[in-house]
Design a protein around this motif. Sequence first.
Motif, PDB file in Angstrom:
ATOM      1  N   GLY A 110      31.659  -2.043  -9.353  1.00 36.39           N
ATOM      2  CA  GLY A 110      32.750  -1.313  -9.979  1.00 36.39           C
ATOM      3  C   GLY A 110      34.006  -1.414  -9.132  1.00 36.39           C
ATOM      4  O   GLY A 110      33.968  -1.794  -7.960  1.00 36.39           O
ATOM      5  N   TYR A 111      35.137  -1.039  -9.725  1.00 29.70           N
ATOM      6  CA  TYR A 111      36.412  -1.086  -9.009  1.00 29.70           C
ATOM      7  C   TYR A 111      36.393  -0.180  -7.777  1.00 29.70           C
ATOM      8  O   TYR A 111      36.913  -0.538  -6.731  1.00 29.70           O
ATOM      9  CB  TYR A 111      37.567  -0.666  -9.931  1.00 29.70           C
ATOM     10  N   ARG A 112      35.788   0.984  -7.914  1.00 28.66           N
ATOM     11  CA  ARG A 112      35.746   1.922  -6.789  1.00 28.66           C
ATOM     12  C   ARG A 112      35.040   1.292  -5.580  1.00 28.66           C
ATOM     13  O   ARG A 112      35.502   1.401  -4.449  1.00 28.66           O
ATOM     14  CB  ARG A 112      35.058   3.211  -7.218  1.00 28.66           C
ATOM     15  N   ALA A 113      33.925   0.622  -5.824  1.00 33.08           N
ATOM     16  CA  ALA A 113      33.186  -0.014  -4.729  1.00 33.08           C
ATOM     17  C   ALA A 113      34.030  -1.098  -4.062  1.00 33.08           C
ATOM     18  O   ALA A 113      34.012  -1.241  -2.835  1.00 33.08           O
ATOM     19  CB  ALA A 113      31.872  -0.598  -5.244  1.00 33.08           C
ATOM     20  N   LEU A 114      34.785  -1.852  -4.847  1.00 35.36           N
ATOM     21  CA  LEU A 114      35.635  -2.894  -4.288  1.00 35.36           C
ATOM     22  C   LEU A 114      36.803  -2.313  -3.490  1.00 35.36           C
ATOM     23  O   LEU A 114      37.140  -2.795  -2.411  1.00 35.36           O
ATOM     24  CB  LEU A 114      36.168  -3.799  -5.400  1.00 35.36           C
ATOM     25  N   ILE A 115      37.420  -1.274  -4.029  1.00 33.83           N
ATOM     26  CA  ILE A 115      38.573  -0.671  -3.357  1.00 33.83           C
ATOM     27  C   ILE A 115      38.190  -0.083  -2.004  1.00 33.83           C
ATOM     28  O   ILE A 115      38.936  -0.188  -1.031  1.00 33.83           O
ATOM     29  CB  ILE A 115      39.227   0.393  -4.262  1.00 33.83           C
ATOM     30  N   PHE A 116      37.012   0.528  -1.920  1.00 36.46           N
ATOM     31  CA  PHE A 116      36.614   1.193  -0.683  1.00 36.46           C
ATOM     32  C   PHE A 116      35.730   0.316   0.224  1.00 36.46           C
ATOM     33  O   PHE A 116      35.215   0.814   1.221  1.00 36.46           O
ATOM     34  CB  PHE A 116      35.934   2.530  -0.992  1.00 36.46           C
ATOM     35  N   ASP A 117      35.595  -0.937  -0.092  1.00 35.13           N
ATOM     36  CA  ASP A 117      34.832  -1.858   0.754  1.00 35.13           C
ATOM     37  C   ASP A 117      35.660  -2.164   2.008  1.00 35.13           C
ATOM     38  O   ASP A 117      36.729  -2.759   1.927  1.00 35.13           O
ATOM     39  CB  ASP A 117      34.529  -3.142  -0.028  1.00 35.13           C
ATOM     40  N   ARG A 118      35.169  -1.777   3.172  1.00 36.83           N
ATOM     41  CA  ARG A 118      35.907  -1.963   4.436  1.00 36.83           C
ATOM     42  C   ARG A 118      36.205  -3.438   4.721  1.00 36.83           C
ATOM     43  O   ARG A 118      37.199  -3.753   5.357  1.00 36.83           O
ATOM     44  CB  ARG A 118      35.138  -1.356   5.591  1.00 36.83           C
ATOM     45  N   ASN A 119      35.339  -4.320   4.276  1.00 38.20           N
ATOM     46  CA  ASN A 119      35.567  -5.746   4.510  1.00 38.20           C
ATOM     47  C   ASN A 119      36.774  -6.271   3.736  1.00 38.20           C
ATOM     48  O   ASN A 119      37.340  -7.292   4.105  1.00 38.20           O
ATOM     49  CB  ASN A 119      34.325  -6.550   4.121  1.00 38.20           C
ATOM     50  N   LEU A 120      37.139  -5.593   2.675  1.00 37.52           N
ATOM     51  CA  LEU A 120      38.272  -6.018   1.857  1.00 37.52           C
ATOM     52  C   LEU A 120      39.577  -5.327   2.244  1.00 37.52           C
ATOM     53  O   LEU A 120      40.622  -5.626   1.667  1.00 37.52           O
ATOM     54  CB  LEU A 120      37.977  -5.788   0.373  1.00 37.52           C
ATOM     55  N   LEU A 121      39.547  -4.419   3.205  1.00 35.91           N
ATOM     56  CA  LEU A 121      40.744  -3.670   3.593  1.00 35.91           C
ATOM     57  C   LEU A 121      41.925  -4.589   3.950  1.00 35.91           C
ATOM     58  O   LEU A 121      43.048  -4.345   3.488  1.00 35.91           O
ATOM     59  CB  LEU A 121      40.430  -2.708   4.737  1.00 35.91           C
ATOM     60  N   PRO A 122      41.731  -5.647   4.751  1.00 36.21           N
ATOM     61  CA  PRO A 122      42.880  -6.525   5.036  1.00 36.21           C
ATOM     62  C   PRO A 122      43.478  -7.130   3.759  1.00 36.21           C
ATOM     63  O   PRO A 122      44.696  -7.255   3.644  1.00 36.21           O
ATOM     64  CB  PRO A 122      42.286  -7.617   5.933  1.00 36.21           C
ATOM     65  N   LEU A 123      42.637  -7.484   2.811  1.00 32.55           N
ATOM     66  CA  LEU A 123      43.119  -8.025   1.544  1.00 32.55           C
ATOM     67  C   LEU A 123      43.978  -7.002   0.815  1.00 32.55           C
ATOM     68  O   LEU A 123      45.046  -7.325   0.283  1.00 32.55           O
ATOM     69  CB  LEU A 123      41.944  -8.448   0.663  1.00 32.55           C
ATOM     70  N   TRP A 124      43.524  -5.746   0.773  1.00 33.86           N
ATOM     71  CA  TRP A 124      44.283  -4.703   0.076  1.00 33.86           C
ATOM     72  C   TRP A 124      45.613  -4.447   0.769  1.00 33.86           C
ATOM     73  O   TRP A 124      46.621  -4.220   0.100  1.00 33.86           O
ATOM     74  CB  TRP A 124      43.474  -3.404  -0.022  1.00 33.86           C
ATOM     75  N   VAL A 125      45.643  -4.472   2.101  1.00 28.50           N
ATOM     76  CA  VAL A 125      46.892  -4.249   2.835  1.00 28.50           C
ATOM     77  C   VAL A 125      47.888  -5.365   2.529  1.00 28.50           C
ATOM     78  O   VAL A 125      49.058  -5.105   2.223  1.00 28.50           O
ATOM     79  CB  VAL A 125      46.626  -4.133   4.355  1.00 28.50           C
ATOM     80  N   VAL A 126      47.440  -6.614   2.597  1.00 34.51           N
ATOM     81  CA  VAL A 126      48.319  -7.746   2.313  1.00 34.51           C
ATOM     82  C   VAL A 126      48.790  -7.694   0.863  1.00 34.51           C
ATOM     83  O   VAL A 126      49.976  -7.896   0.571  1.00 34.51           O
ATOM     84  CB  VAL A 126      47.613  -9.087   2.620  1.00 34.51           C
ATOM     85  N   THR A 127      47.893  -7.416  -0.053  1.00 35.60           N
ATOM     86  CA  THR A 127      48.246  -7.358  -1.470  1.00 35.60           C
ATOM     87  C   THR A 127      49.268  -6.262  -1.735  1.00 35.60           C
ATOM     88  O   THR A 127      50.247  -6.478  -2.450  1.00 35.60           O
ATOM     89  CB  THR A 127      46.981  -7.117  -2.328  1.00 35.60           C
ATOM     90  N   LEU A 128      49.067  -5.096  -1.158  1.00 39.31           N
ATOM     91  CA  LEU A 128      49.996  -3.985  -1.346  1.00 39.31           C
ATOM     92  C   LEU A 128      51.364  -4.323  -0.761  1.00 39.31           C
ATOM     93  O   LEU A 128      52.398  -4.106  -1.409  1.00 39.31           O
ATOM     94  CB  LEU A 128      49.440  -2.710  -0.717  1.00 39.31           C
ATOM     95  N   ALA A 129      51.392  -4.855   0.449  1.00 41.35           N
ATOM     96  CA  ALA A 129      52.667  -5.214   1.080  1.00 41.35           C
ATOM     97  C   ALA A 129      53.393  -6.281   0.266  1.00 41.35           C
ATOM     98  O   ALA A 129      54.611  -6.191   0.042  1.00 41.35           O
ATOM     99  CB  ALA A 129      52.429  -5.699   2.509  1.00 41.35           C
ATOM    100  N   PHE A 130      52.665  -7.291  -0.201  1.00 45.60           N
ATOM    101  CA  PHE A 130      53.249  -8.358  -1.010  1.00 45.60           C
ATOM    102  C   PHE A 130      53.841  -7.786  -2.294  1.00 45.60           C
ATOM    103  O   PHE A 130      54.987  -8.075  -2.652  1.00 45.60           O
ATOM    104  CB  PHE A 130      52.164  -9.394  -1.321  1.00 45.60           C
ATOM    105  N   ALA A 131      53.088  -6.955  -2.989  1.00 40.20           N
ATOM    106  CA  ALA A 131      53.550  -6.386  -4.258  1.00 40.20           C
ATOM    107  C   ALA A 131      54.765  -5.487  -4.062  1.00 40.20           C
ATOM    108  O   ALA A 131      55.723  -5.546  -4.843  1.00 40.20           O
ATOM    109  CB  ALA A 131      52.415  -5.615  -4.930  1.00 40.20           C
TER     110      ALA A 131
END
Length: 181
Positions: A68-89
Amino acid sequence: ALFSLSGQGPAALGPLLGEAVVKYFGFTVFFYVAAALCLCAAATAAMLPDDRPRDAPAHTPHTPERLGYRALIFDRNLLPLWVVTLAFAIAISPRNSFVAPFAYQKHIAQVGWYFALYSGVAVVLRLYGQMIERIGVERIMGPSLGLLGIGIVMIAFTGTTGALFGAAVLGGLGHSYAYPA
């Protein structure tokens, strides 16, 4: 690349067409045209066939369970991806809203060409550039985001059409390899 191109192609044409419609017909017609395009897209989407097999179960022992989306959002291994994506957007989103008024304030009349160049460079490089395949996503992401940042900061120092177009080319170059990589 296809996902990136589906957004960048229209982003190259839309501002040019939008400026022309506003110039010759005004904002009211501009919004009517935009609404008509959305309705055409909705009608086309409604006519698409359902691509799911009718008798296929949602989950079988041979297919992995979907996260689910919640599991992906809170996956610690994906945190760098979320930071880069947020900064880019956050970095590129205001560009769509504020480049035109800023350029008009600087007496640059045809801002649509900024968006056409930016997106055109991104489209051409995604279609014909092989740099991601040769260098690799991990090694190209930093320089790509750096070029995008330089292109954005150049807008702040823009005083001429040529400087704005230079910012567009650098921004499009950086964007082409950063989204979605």
